[in-house]
Design a protein around this motif. Structure first.
Motif, PDB file in Angstrom:
ATOM      1  N   LEU A   7       0.857  -1.181   0.000  1.00 34.36           N
ATOM      2  CA  LEU A   7       0.000   0.000   0.000  1.00 34.36           C
ATOM      3  C   LEU A   7       0.890   1.227   0.000  1.00 34.36           C
ATOM      4  N   ASP A   8       0.844   1.967  -1.119  1.00 37.36           N
ATOM      5  CA  ASP A   8       1.723   3.117  -1.327  1.00 37.36           C
ATOM      6  C   ASP A   8       0.971   4.399  -0.982  1.00 37.36           C
ATOM      7  N   ASN A   9       1.300   4.979   0.157  1.00 36.76           N
ATOM      8  CA  ASN A   9       0.678   6.242   0.574  1.00 36.76           C
ATOM      9  C   ASN A   9      -0.846   6.137   0.673  1.00 36.76           C
ATOM     10  N   VAL A  10      -1.321   5.068   1.287  1.00 34.50           N
ATOM     11  CA  VAL A  10      -2.759   4.934   1.514  1.00 34.50           C
ATOM     12  C   VAL A  10      -3.041   5.381   2.951  1.00 34.50           C
ATOM     13  N   GLN A  11      -3.857   6.406   3.102  1.00 35.93           N
ATOM     14  CA  GLN A  11      -4.021   7.081   4.386  1.00 35.93           C
ATOM     15  C   GLN A  11      -5.253   6.639   5.165  1.00 35.93           C
ATOM     16  N   ASP A  12      -6.318   6.272   4.470  1.00 35.27           N
ATOM     17  CA  ASP A  12      -7.582   6.029   5.180  1.00 35.27           C
ATOM     18  C   ASP A  12      -7.514   4.744   6.011  1.00 35.27           C
ATOM     19  N   PRO A  13      -7.587   4.850   7.352  1.00 36.77           N
ATOM     20  CA  PRO A  13      -7.415   3.661   8.191  1.00 36.77           C
ATOM     21  C   PRO A  13      -8.492   2.598   7.955  1.00 36.77           C
ATOM     22  N   GLY A  14      -9.717   3.034   7.672  1.00 32.98           N
ATOM     23  CA  GLY A  14     -10.796   2.073   7.410  1.00 32.98           C
ATOM     24  C   GLY A  14     -10.495   1.248   6.166  1.00 32.98           C
ATOM     25  N   ASN A  15     -10.053   1.900   5.116  1.00 32.97           N
ATOM     26  CA  ASN A  15      -9.697   1.175   3.890  1.00 32.97           C
ATOM     27  C   ASN A  15      -8.523   0.233   4.113  1.00 32.97           C
ATOM     28  N   VAL A  16      -7.493   0.697   4.800  1.00 30.30           N
ATOM     29  CA  VAL A  16      -6.317  -0.156   5.015  1.00 30.30           C
ATOM     30  C   VAL A  16      -6.698  -1.361   5.871  1.00 30.30           C
ATOM     31  N   GLY A  17      -7.492  -1.135   6.908  1.00 30.04           N
ATOM     32  CA  GLY A  17      -7.950  -2.242   7.746  1.00 30.04           C
ATOM     33  C   GLY A  17      -8.743  -3.262   6.940  1.00 30.04           C
ATOM     34  N   THR A  18      -9.625  -2.765   6.087  1.00 26.10           N
ATOM     35  CA  THR A  18     -10.434  -3.659   5.251  1.00 26.10           C
ATOM     36  C   THR A  18      -9.553  -4.450   4.289  1.00 26.10           C
TER      37      THR A  18
ATOM     38  N   CYS B 146     -18.619   5.059 -14.526  1.00 18.35           N
ATOM     39  CA  CYS B 146     -18.027   5.065 -13.187  1.00 18.35           C
ATOM     40  C   CYS B 146     -16.548   5.378 -13.325  1.00 18.35           C
ATOM     41  N   GLU B 147     -16.061   6.340 -12.555  1.00 17.83           N
ATOM     42  CA  GLU B 147     -14.683   6.784 -12.743  1.00 17.83           C
ATOM     43  C   GLU B 147     -13.660   5.928 -12.003  1.00 17.83           C
ATOM     44  N   SER B 148     -14.044   5.381 -10.871  1.00 19.89           N
ATOM     45  CA  SER B 148     -13.072   4.616 -10.094  1.00 19.89           C
ATOM     46  C   SER B 148     -13.792   3.810  -9.022  1.00 19.89           C
ATOM     47  N   LEU B 149     -13.037   2.882  -8.428  1.00 18.72           N
ATOM     48  CA  LEU B 149     -13.563   2.059  -7.336  1.00 18.72           C
ATOM     49  C   LEU B 149     -12.924   2.502  -6.035  1.00 18.72           C
ATOM     50  N   ASN B 150     -13.552   2.181  -4.951  1.00 19.53           N
ATOM     51  CA  ASN B 150     -12.938   2.338  -3.638  1.00 19.53           C
ATOM     52  C   ASN B 150     -11.665   1.469  -3.594  1.00 19.53           C
ATOM     53  N   VAL B 151     -10.606   1.966  -2.964  1.00 25.84           N
ATOM     54  CA  VAL B 151      -9.319   1.257  -2.996  1.00 25.84           C
ATOM     55  C   VAL B 151      -9.376  -0.109  -2.298  1.00 25.84           C
ATOM     56  N   ALA B 152     -10.169  -0.233  -1.252  1.00 25.01           N
ATOM     57  CA  ALA B 152     -10.291  -1.532  -0.574  1.00 25.01           C
ATOM     58  C   ALA B 152     -11.047  -2.514  -1.465  1.00 25.01           C
ATOM     59  N   VAL B 153     -12.049  -2.018  -2.179  1.00 22.39           N
ATOM     60  CA  VAL B 153     -12.801  -2.869  -3.106  1.00 22.39           C
ATOM     61  C   VAL B 153     -11.890  -3.338  -4.242  1.00 22.39           C
TER      62      VAL B 153
ATOM     63  N   LEU C 279     -15.749 -11.224   5.482  1.00 27.03           N
ATOM     64  CA  LEU C 279     -15.270 -10.087   4.708  1.00 27.03           C
ATOM     65  C   LEU C 279     -16.100  -8.866   5.047  1.00 27.03           C
ATOM     66  N   ASN C 280     -15.566  -7.709   4.780  1.00 32.83           N
ATOM     67  CA  ASN C 280     -16.353  -6.481   4.850  1.00 32.83           C
ATOM     68  C   ASN C 280     -17.506  -6.589   3.838  1.00 32.83           C
ATOM     69  N   VAL C 281     -18.684  -6.084   4.195  1.00 28.54           N
ATOM     70  CA  VAL C 281     -19.873  -6.268   3.345  1.00 28.54           C
ATOM     71  C   VAL C 281     -19.725  -5.570   1.993  1.00 28.54           C
ATOM     72  N   ALA C 282     -19.045  -4.442   1.945  1.00 25.34           N
ATOM     73  CA  ALA C 282     -18.854  -3.752   0.658  1.00 25.34           C
ATOM     74  C   ALA C 282     -17.891  -4.544  -0.223  1.00 25.34           C
ATOM     75  N   VAL C 283     -16.883  -5.143   0.402  1.00 24.30           N
ATOM     76  CA  VAL C 283     -15.937  -5.973  -0.335  1.00 24.30           C
ATOM     77  C   VAL C 283     -16.645  -7.209  -0.892  1.00 24.30           C
ATOM     78  N   ALA C 284     -17.402  -7.914  -0.052  1.00 24.81           N
ATOM     79  CA  ALA C 284     -18.092  -9.130  -0.492  1.00 24.81           C
ATOM     80  C   ALA C 284     -19.064  -8.816  -1.632  1.00 24.81           C
ATOM     81  N   SER C 285     -19.863  -7.768  -1.471  1.00 19.69           N
ATOM     82  CA  SER C 285     -20.815  -7.380  -2.524  1.00 19.69           C
ATOM     83  C   SER C 285     -20.078  -7.098  -3.826  1.00 19.69           C
ATOM     84  N   SER C 286     -18.988  -6.360  -3.729  1.00 19.16           N
ATOM     85  CA  SER C 286     -18.275  -5.930  -4.933  1.00 19.16           C
ATOM     86  C   SER C 286     -17.638  -7.111  -5.659  1.00 19.16           C
ATOM     87  N   ILE C 287     -17.120  -8.068  -4.903  1.00 20.86           N
ATOM     88  CA  ILE C 287     -16.527  -9.254  -5.538  1.00 20.86           C
ATOM     89  C   ILE C 287     -17.598 -10.014  -6.331  1.00 20.86           C
ATOM     90  N   ILE C 288     -18.773 -10.138  -5.751  1.00 20.83           N
ATOM     91  CA  ILE C 288     -19.847 -10.852  -6.451  1.00 20.83           C
ATOM     92  C   ILE C 288     -20.328 -10.055  -7.668  1.00 20.83           C
TER      93      ILE C 288
END
Lengths: 240, 240
Positions: free
Chosen positions: A102-113, A222-229, B225-234
């Motif tokens: 993870l290169d310069n990823v700041q959001d703790p929720g995303n990194v945790g996920t 759609c322009e982009s996805l969430n980084v955790a997704v 898994l996180n629910v957003a992650v699981a949904s997105s994978i499917i």
């Protein structure tokens, strides 16, 4: 039972919520029974902090204190009646043949996920770049649902990590909407994957050091996805 | 330019951050230029709220006010200098042949991320159950990155939605770690997918109404898994 919020130990523990003190003392605090248990299973639980000694079902010392002392230490809206004092184990070595950087990823929720998904999809090591969020960040730890203690998380400079991985003869992909290979077409059981921040993406310098690039095709509106997704979709696809 | 925080319009707009008032007035507020633009593109922007008239590049009236009035209305840490008053369009009809139903999913960040992924992977309708977070929730809207305005989001009772979808001859899957079909094996271009909350999962009543079930295989040391992650994978797997 400690009842004074100005007690030396309470003051020490409440200051242990700051990065500087965590690094200096090589300890951090986790809240909620689940995280205390996971820290224990990983052999990292030093002490249990609680208002009820019977909640300490682990073979470690108890720090017994009143609710108002717990409140002073807790950063949650509703203070739990059990917290854990946990050893900060700094991993140094990149292991395995499935690695996420993870290169310069700041959001703790995303990194945790991402760390939670990494464990699910057989990733061996997660590298956090020096400018990413700290791995002991409390929101990050909560978002991993305790999985932070089950996976090798290393903090390292991105370029240094890429160099080391290339020496291990593992292909280093960066994820980008213009990546050369579409994720479903990539068949490899060993990989490193570099993910950048949603805002800035990955720097040219880092891209140049990578050996391959990967993309996830999506609807053009759609322009982009969430980084955790995005990370999880790629890890899932390359899990075997 | 309005400068008094007790001005009638400022008071009205600041109260428009509460669910009850949003529903009653059928309007809500979005912050930041990107969301204002997306609301405009969707034909839902009623007025621009700003401290600088030249920022209103849209063909809608301006409400001009000072910074302290904007601050009173904003819910963000750093108040933006442009906000939009947006029409609350309540969609009633389930359309298309790719549908996601969120059954009692509360976390606005997760729901927003799911809506963003839904657009990316060609989902036509996202159904929010009556007990899920409101679709105009500000954190939800922000997490969609403006994609909320590009997709059909319907609020409806879960069982009613499932009944309607079955009448459309579309298979209704629920996602569960013990689901019968593994996601990579499912080949269908038309589906409905029911996702439950991470804590409670999907109720037996809802499961019974579904026609199929789907799972994501993962490492046994990871519980979920996180629910957003699981949904997105499917959704990604069934995107074509």
């Amino acid at each position: 039972m400690i009842d004074s919020v100005s007690n030396k130990e309470v003051v020490f523990l409440s200051k242990l919520r700051e990065t500087k003190n965590i690094k200096e003392n090589k300890m951090f605090i986790v809240e909620t029974p689940h995280l205390v248990e996971e820290a224990y299973k990983a052999g990292l639980l030093l002490k249990v902090i609680t208002n009820d000694e019977s909640l300490n079902i682990y073979n470690v010392p108890t720090i017994l204190m009143s609710n108002r002392c717990l409140e002073k230490i807790s950063t949650l809206k509703s203070t739990p009646n059990i917290m854990g004092l946990v050893s900060l184990k700094e991993n140094k070595e990149i292991r395995g043949n499935k690695i996420v950087i993870l290169d310069n990823v700041q959001d703790p929720g995303n990194v945790g996920t991402i760390i939670r998904s990494a464990l699910a999809f057989n990733v061996d090591t997660v590298v956090l770049s020096n400018d990413s969020v700290n791995y002991f960040n409390e929101k990050l730890v909560r978002s991993t649902e305790g999985n932070i203690f089950k996976i090798n998380v290393v903090t390292m400079d991105t370029l240094e990590a890429i160099r080391k991985i290339k020496e291990m003869n593992i292909d280093v992909y960066y994820a980008d909407m213009y990546g050369k290979e579409e994720v479903s077409e990539v068949k490899t059981t060993s990989y490193a994957l570099v993910m950048g921040s949603e805002g800035k993406g990955i720097s040219e310098k880092v891209k140049e050091e990578c050996t391959k690039s990967i993309r996830i095709d999506m609807n053009s509106s759609c322009e982009s996805l969430n980084v955790a997704v995005a990370s999880s979709i790629i890890m899932h696809s390359l899990r075997s």
